[in-house]
Design a protein around this motif. Structure first.
Motif, PDB file in Angstrom:
ATOM      1  N   LEU A  37     -13.476 -31.362  27.974  1.00 38.96           N
ATOM      2  CA  LEU A  37     -13.976 -31.513  26.615  1.00 38.96           C
ATOM      3  C   LEU A  37     -14.469 -32.933  26.384  1.00 38.96           C
ATOM      4  O   LEU A  37     -13.987 -33.880  27.002  1.00 38.96           O
ATOM      5  CB  LEU A  37     -12.882 -31.172  25.598  1.00 38.96           C
ATOM      6  CG  LEU A  37     -12.362 -29.742  25.616  1.00 38.96           C
ATOM      7  CD1 LEU A  37     -11.230 -29.590  24.607  1.00 38.96           C
ATOM      8  CD2 LEU A  37     -13.480 -28.746  25.332  1.00 38.96           C
ATOM      9  N   GLN A  41     -15.109 -33.271  20.857  1.00 36.93           N
ATOM     10  CA  GLN A  41     -14.383 -32.002  20.830  1.00 36.93           C
ATOM     11  C   GLN A  41     -12.871 -32.238  20.753  1.00 36.93           C
ATOM     12  O   GLN A  41     -12.163 -31.521  20.054  1.00 36.93           O
ATOM     13  CB  GLN A  41     -14.720 -31.163  22.061  1.00 36.93           C
ATOM     14  CG  GLN A  41     -16.119 -30.583  22.029  1.00 36.93           C
ATOM     15  CD  GLN A  41     -16.470 -29.912  23.332  1.00 36.93           C
ATOM     16  OE1 GLN A  41     -16.305 -30.480  24.415  1.00 36.93           O
ATOM     17  NE2 GLN A  41     -16.975 -28.672  23.236  1.00 36.93           N
ATOM     18  N   GLU A  44     -11.795 -32.816  17.329  1.00 39.51           N
ATOM     19  CA  GLU A  44     -12.089 -31.743  16.387  1.00 39.51           C
ATOM     20  C   GLU A  44     -10.805 -31.146  15.821  1.00 39.51           C
ATOM     21  O   GLU A  44      -9.912 -30.733  16.569  1.00 39.51           O
ATOM     22  CB  GLU A  44     -12.904 -30.657  17.102  1.00 39.51           C
ATOM     23  CG  GLU A  44     -13.545 -29.674  16.181  1.00 39.51           C
ATOM     24  CD  GLU A  44     -14.477 -28.731  16.935  1.00 39.51           C
ATOM     25  OE1 GLU A  44     -14.402 -27.523  16.668  1.00 39.51           O
ATOM     26  OE2 GLU A  44     -15.262 -29.212  17.778  1.00 39.51           O
ATOM     27  N   ARG A 161      -7.595 -25.438  21.393  1.00 42.73           N
ATOM     28  CA  ARG A 161      -8.596 -25.301  22.462  1.00 42.73           C
ATOM     29  C   ARG A 161      -9.391 -24.008  22.303  1.00 42.73           C
ATOM     30  O   ARG A 161     -10.620 -23.998  22.439  1.00 42.73           O
ATOM     31  CB  ARG A 161      -7.915 -25.355  23.834  1.00 42.73           C
ATOM     32  CG  ARG A 161      -8.874 -25.185  25.018  1.00 42.73           C
ATOM     33  CD  ARG A 161      -9.861 -26.343  25.104  1.00 42.73           C
ATOM     34  NE  ARG A 161     -10.918 -26.118  26.042  1.00 42.73           N
ATOM     35  CZ  ARG A 161     -11.049 -26.755  27.209  1.00 42.73           C
ATOM     36  NH1 ARG A 161     -10.158 -27.652  27.570  1.00 42.73           N
ATOM     37  NH2 ARG A 161     -12.055 -26.502  28.003  1.00 42.73           N
ATOM     38  N   GLU A 162      -8.723 -22.927  21.983  1.00 42.74           N
ATOM     39  CA  GLU A 162      -9.434 -21.659  21.812  1.00 42.74           C
ATOM     40  C   GLU A 162     -10.449 -21.758  20.674  1.00 42.74           C
ATOM     41  O   GLU A 162     -11.560 -21.240  20.774  1.00 42.74           O
ATOM     42  CB  GLU A 162      -8.449 -20.528  21.535  1.00 42.74           C
ATOM     43  CG  GLU A 162      -9.125 -19.174  21.438  1.00 42.74           C
ATOM     44  CD  GLU A 162      -8.151 -18.030  21.260  1.00 42.74           C
ATOM     45  OE1 GLU A 162      -8.625 -16.869  21.288  1.00 42.74           O
ATOM     46  OE2 GLU A 162      -6.943 -18.264  21.079  1.00 42.74           O
ATOM     47  N   ILE A 164     -12.007 -24.455  19.742  1.00 44.04           N
ATOM     48  CA  ILE A 164     -13.103 -25.351  20.121  1.00 44.04           C
ATOM     49  C   ILE A 164     -14.143 -24.645  20.986  1.00 44.04           C
ATOM     50  O   ILE A 164     -15.328 -24.712  20.706  1.00 44.04           O
ATOM     51  CB  ILE A 164     -12.554 -26.610  20.837  1.00 44.04           C
ATOM     52  CG1 ILE A 164     -11.771 -27.480  19.846  1.00 44.04           C
ATOM     53  CG2 ILE A 164     -13.682 -27.403  21.488  1.00 44.04           C
ATOM     54  CD1 ILE A 164     -10.971 -28.588  20.503  1.00 44.04           C
ATOM     55  N   ASP A 165     -13.675 -23.983  22.055  1.00 40.91           N
ATOM     56  CA  ASP A 165     -14.659 -23.391  22.984  1.00 40.91           C
ATOM     57  C   ASP A 165     -14.291 -22.002  23.487  1.00 40.91           C
ATOM     58  O   ASP A 165     -14.928 -21.492  24.397  1.00 40.91           O
ATOM     59  CB  ASP A 165     -14.913 -24.341  24.157  1.00 40.91           C
ATOM     60  CG  ASP A 165     -13.725 -24.482  25.091  1.00 40.91           C
ATOM     61  OD1 ASP A 165     -12.636 -23.923  24.821  1.00 40.91           O
ATOM     62  OD2 ASP A 165     -13.880 -25.159  26.133  1.00 40.91           O
TER      63      ASP A 165
END
Length: 170
Positions: A37, A41, A44, A161-162, A164-165
Motif C-alpha cells: 500500500l 492508503q 486512509e 485493509r479490505e 482500502i483495496d
C-alpha cells in the motif's frame, strides 16, 4: 496483498518458544496487512468518522511494545513515541507527513528492543516496573497480553485493509 515471510508457530514447541512464536506470527501478520500500500492508503481512515488507519495501528503497537517490554518489564523510564498526556491517543493519529518508512522503522526498533528485554527474563520472573494498579507482571502474562493485543488489532487491520483495496486473508 503480497505474501510476507511468516512462520506458523511450531506445534510441538515448549511454552516459551510457543509464546514467542505466536507473538512473532501476529507481528508479521500486521506487516502483511500493510504490504503493497502507498502511504496515502496506509493513512486512509477505515470508516469515517472513525480515524482508525493501518499506520495508526502500527504506531499504536510500537507504543504497546515499548510500554510492556521496556517500561514495565525492564523498568526503563521512557517517553511515549507518539502519545502525550494531553493526547493519550496520539499514537492512532496520523497526518500527511506520517510515512510507512518512519512508522515501520520505529515499530521494528521497538520489537527488536522488546526481544532484547525479554531475553533477560524467565517466564515466571516479574517485571521491574509496575502497572497502574501498582503490581508487577510476569513475562508469561506480558507475552499472553501482547498476543491478545496483536490478535485484536490484526482483526481491525484486516477490516481496514479490505476497505482500502478489497484484500482479505490471515
Amino acid at each position: 496483498m503480497t505474501s510476507a515471510e511468516r512462520s506458523e508457530p511450531a506445534l510441538d514447541a515448549a511454552e516459551r518458544p510457543m509464546l514467542e512464536g505466536w507473538l512473532d506470527y501476529h507481528r508479521e501478520t500486521l506487516a502483511m496487512k500493510c504490504e503493497g500500500l502507498t502511504d496515502a492508503q496506509l493513512r486512509e481512515a477505515s470508516v469515517p468518522p472513525s480515524a482508525l488507519t493501518l499506520l495508526g495501528l502500527v504506531r499504536h503497537l510500537a507504543e504497546v511494545e515499548r510500554y510492556w517490554f521496556r517500561e514495565i518489564l525492564a523498568g526503563e523510564e521512557l517517553a511515549d513515541l507518539y502519545s502525550t498526556e494531553e493526547d493519550p491517543d496520539g499514537d492512532f493519529k496520523v497526518t500527511e507527513s506520517t510515512t510507512w518508512a518512519d512508522t515501520e522503522a520505529a515499530w521494528r526498533a521497538e520489537t527488536a528492543a522488546a526481544r532484547k528485554s525479554a531475553a533477560g527474563y524467565g517466564l515466571d520472573e516479574f517485571s521491574q516496573g509496575v502497572g497502574s494498579a501498582g503490581r508487577p507482571f510476569s513475562l508469561r502474562w506480558i507475552y499472553t497480553h501482547m498476543i491478545e493485543e496483536y490478535a485484536r488489532h490484526n482483526g481491525h487491520a484486516d477490516l481496514v485493509r479490505e476497505r482500502i483495496d478489497g484484500a482479505t486473508g490471515d
